[in-house]
Design a protein around this motif. Structure first.
Motif, PDB file in Angstrom:
ATOM      1  N   PRO A  28       0.826  -1.208   0.000  1.00 39.80           N
ATOM      2  CA  PRO A  28       0.000   0.000   0.000  1.00 39.80           C
ATOM      3  C   PRO A  28       0.861   1.260   0.000  1.00 39.80           C
ATOM      4  N   ASN A  29       0.427   2.245  -0.756  1.00 41.57           N
ATOM      5  CA  ASN A  29       1.148   3.521  -0.840  1.00 41.57           C
ATOM      6  C   ASN A  29       0.131   4.657  -0.839  1.00 41.57           C
ATOM      7  N   PHE A  30       0.455   5.722  -0.119  1.00 43.52           N
ATOM      8  CA  PHE A  30      -0.473   6.849  -0.027  1.00 43.52           C
ATOM      9  C   PHE A  30       0.233   8.151  -0.375  1.00 43.52           C
ATOM     10  N   MET A  31      -0.466   8.985  -1.139  1.00 44.77           N
ATOM     11  CA  MET A  31       0.099  10.253  -1.602  1.00 44.77           C
ATOM     12  C   MET A  31      -0.863  11.391  -1.280  1.00 44.77           C
ATOM     13  N   ALA A  32      -0.350  12.494  -0.756  1.00 41.76           N
ATOM     14  CA  ALA A  32      -1.188  13.670  -0.495  1.00 41.76           C
ATOM     15  C   ALA A  32      -1.681  14.238  -1.816  1.00 41.76           C
ATOM     16  N   ASP A  91       9.159   3.462   1.803  1.00 38.70           N
ATOM     17  CA  ASP A  91       8.017   2.573   2.061  1.00 38.70           C
ATOM     18  C   ASP A  91       7.026   3.315   2.968  1.00 38.70           C
ATOM     19  N   LYS A  92       5.870   3.708   2.403  1.00 42.84           N
ATOM     20  CA  LYS A  92       4.865   4.423   3.195  1.00 42.84           C
ATOM     21  C   LYS A  92       3.746   3.487   3.681  1.00 42.84           C
ATOM     22  N   SER A  93       3.956   2.180   3.511  1.00 42.98           N
ATOM     23  CA  SER A  93       2.870   1.234   3.799  1.00 42.98           C
ATOM     24  C   SER A  93       2.540   1.120   5.283  1.00 42.98           C
ATOM     25  N   LYS A  94       3.466   1.584   6.164  1.00 42.96           N
ATOM     26  CA  LYS A  94       3.233   1.443   7.610  1.00 42.96           C
ATOM     27  C   LYS A  94       2.789   2.763   8.252  1.00 42.96           C
ATOM     28  N   VAL A  95       2.601   3.795   7.452  1.00 38.80           N
ATOM     29  CA  VAL A  95       2.219   5.101   8.019  1.00 38.80           C
ATOM     30  C   VAL A  95       0.824   5.024   8.638  1.00 38.80           C
ATOM     31  N   PHE A  96      -0.065   4.256   7.996  1.00 31.58           N
ATOM     32  CA  PHE A  96      -1.456   4.157   8.451  1.00 31.58           C
ATOM     33  C   PHE A  96      -1.862   2.698   8.599  1.00 31.58           C
ATOM     34  N   VAL A  98      -4.261   0.004   7.474  1.00 32.70           N
ATOM     35  CA  VAL A  98      -4.927  -0.103   6.172  1.00 32.70           C
ATOM     36  C   VAL A  98      -6.070  -1.113   6.229  1.00 32.70           C
ATOM     37  N   TYR A  99      -7.130  -0.843   5.474  1.00 33.32           N
ATOM     38  CA  TYR A  99      -8.179  -1.859   5.282  1.00 33.32           C
ATOM     39  C   TYR A  99      -8.577  -1.875   3.813  1.00 33.32           C
ATOM     40  N   TYR A 100      -9.293  -2.919   3.441  1.00 29.30           N
ATOM     41  CA  TYR A 100      -9.732  -3.052   2.050  1.00 29.30           C
ATOM     42  C   TYR A 100     -11.246  -3.219   2.002  1.00 29.30           C
ATOM     43  N   GLY A 101     -11.837  -2.711   0.936  1.00 29.77           N
ATOM     44  CA  GLY A 101     -13.261  -2.891   0.722  1.00 29.77           C
ATOM     45  C   GLY A 101     -13.487  -3.958  -0.325  1.00 29.77           C
ATOM     46  N   GLN A 102     -14.115  -3.564  -1.424  1.00 25.20           N
ATOM     47  CA  GLN A 102     -14.443  -4.541  -2.471  1.00 25.20           C
ATOM     48  C   GLN A 102     -13.286  -4.780  -3.438  1.00 25.20           C
ATOM     49  N   LEU A 103     -12.464  -3.775  -3.644  1.00 31.66           N
ATOM     50  CA  LEU A 103     -11.358  -3.879  -4.595  1.00 31.66           C
ATOM     51  C   LEU A 103     -10.087  -4.283  -3.848  1.00 31.66           C
ATOM     52  N   GLU A 104      -9.336  -5.222  -4.410  1.00 30.27           N
ATOM     53  CA  GLU A 104      -8.149  -5.706  -3.689  1.00 30.27           C
ATOM     54  C   GLU A 104      -6.948  -4.779  -3.851  1.00 30.27           C
ATOM     55  N   THR A 105      -7.040  -3.851  -4.817  1.00 25.47           N
ATOM     56  CA  THR A 105      -5.873  -3.027  -5.114  1.00 25.47           C
ATOM     57  C   THR A 105      -6.106  -1.549  -4.806  1.00 25.47           C
ATOM     58  N   ALA A 106      -7.058  -1.283  -3.908  1.00 20.95           N
ATOM     59  CA  ALA A 106      -7.317   0.095  -3.506  1.00 20.95           C
ATOM     60  C   ALA A 106      -7.278   0.187  -1.980  1.00 20.95           C
TER      61      ALA A 106
END
Ligand code: FMN
Length: 187
Positions: A28-32, A91-96, A98-106
């Motif tokens: 997972p990656n997150f961008m402002a 690696d920003k994957s540990k900043v938050f 994370v959970y997933y809804g219906q899509l596996e890649t969002a």
């Protein structure tokens, strides 16, 4: 009425701060992102302008999906951080959490009051950005951000960005009612 031409790049109006979530190199990656807007009422869609050089841009193109998470003011530091460093190097994957809804890649952010899962529908190529248009597949919040069944901005405490002064702003008081305050002028 002496108007001043402040140039085409002086856009002083507040924009909603968000975090766009994608998968980058399998994580997972997150961008402002502030250049984000609701478009098309049915089916509901979002448009977000993402620089071609960002890891998020590659992630959206590869996966065909993305999330848009709207943080509260308690997440200003973490949001700003995600706008300072790139998933290409950090690696920003540990900043938050994370959970997933219906899509596996969002990937979505648990701490954000409001999150949208989007399936990529169209891409408009611009000189520096790509404008990604995504259909909203699902929208997530929690009861604690709602009043009488509706999202309550006073409880979500979003923040806004103005440029070029680069300031974050809280939302102020209610000053009117839409589709109502102009009724008297209809005659
Ligand atoms: C307040 C703020 C708002 C931003 N808004 C956008 C935006 O709307 N579009 C964009 O392409 N980059 C925007 N950025 C820049 C990206 O967030 C930044 O380049 C980030 O490091 C890209 O991360 P990535 O390479 O992991 O995708 C913004 C940065 C900040 C600090």
């Amino acid at each position: 009425m002496a108007k001043v031409n402040v140039g085409p790049n002086a856009f002083g109006y507040p924009m909603p701060m968000s975090l766009v979530g994608t998968m980058v190199e399998g994580r997972p990656n997150f961008m402002a992102a502030a250049w984000v807007s609701r478009v098309n009422p049915s089916p509901p869609m979002m448009a977000v302008a993402i620089g071609k050089s960002h890891a998020t841009n590659t992630g959206i193109k590869q996966q065909g999906s993305f999330s848009i998470n709207f943080p509260g003011v308690d997440l200003i530091k973490a949001t700003d951080y995600c706008g300072l460093v790139s998933g290409k190097k950090t690696d920003k994957s540990k900043v938050f959490e994370v959970y997933y809804g219906q899509l596996e890649t969002a990937p979505l952010i648990a701490a954000c009051p409001f999150g949208l899962e989007c399936r990529l529908i169209d891409t408009v190529e611009l000189p520096i950005d790509d404008l990604f248009i995504g259909e909203i597949v699902a929208a997530y919040t929690e009861e604690k951000y709602m009043t009488e069944g509706s999202l309550d901005v006073r409880l979500m405490k979003p923040f806004l960005l103005t440029m070029p002064d680069n300031r974050y702003w809280a939302v102020g008081e209610v000053v009117g009612k839409a589709w109502q305050d102009g009724r008297d002028l209809r005659g």
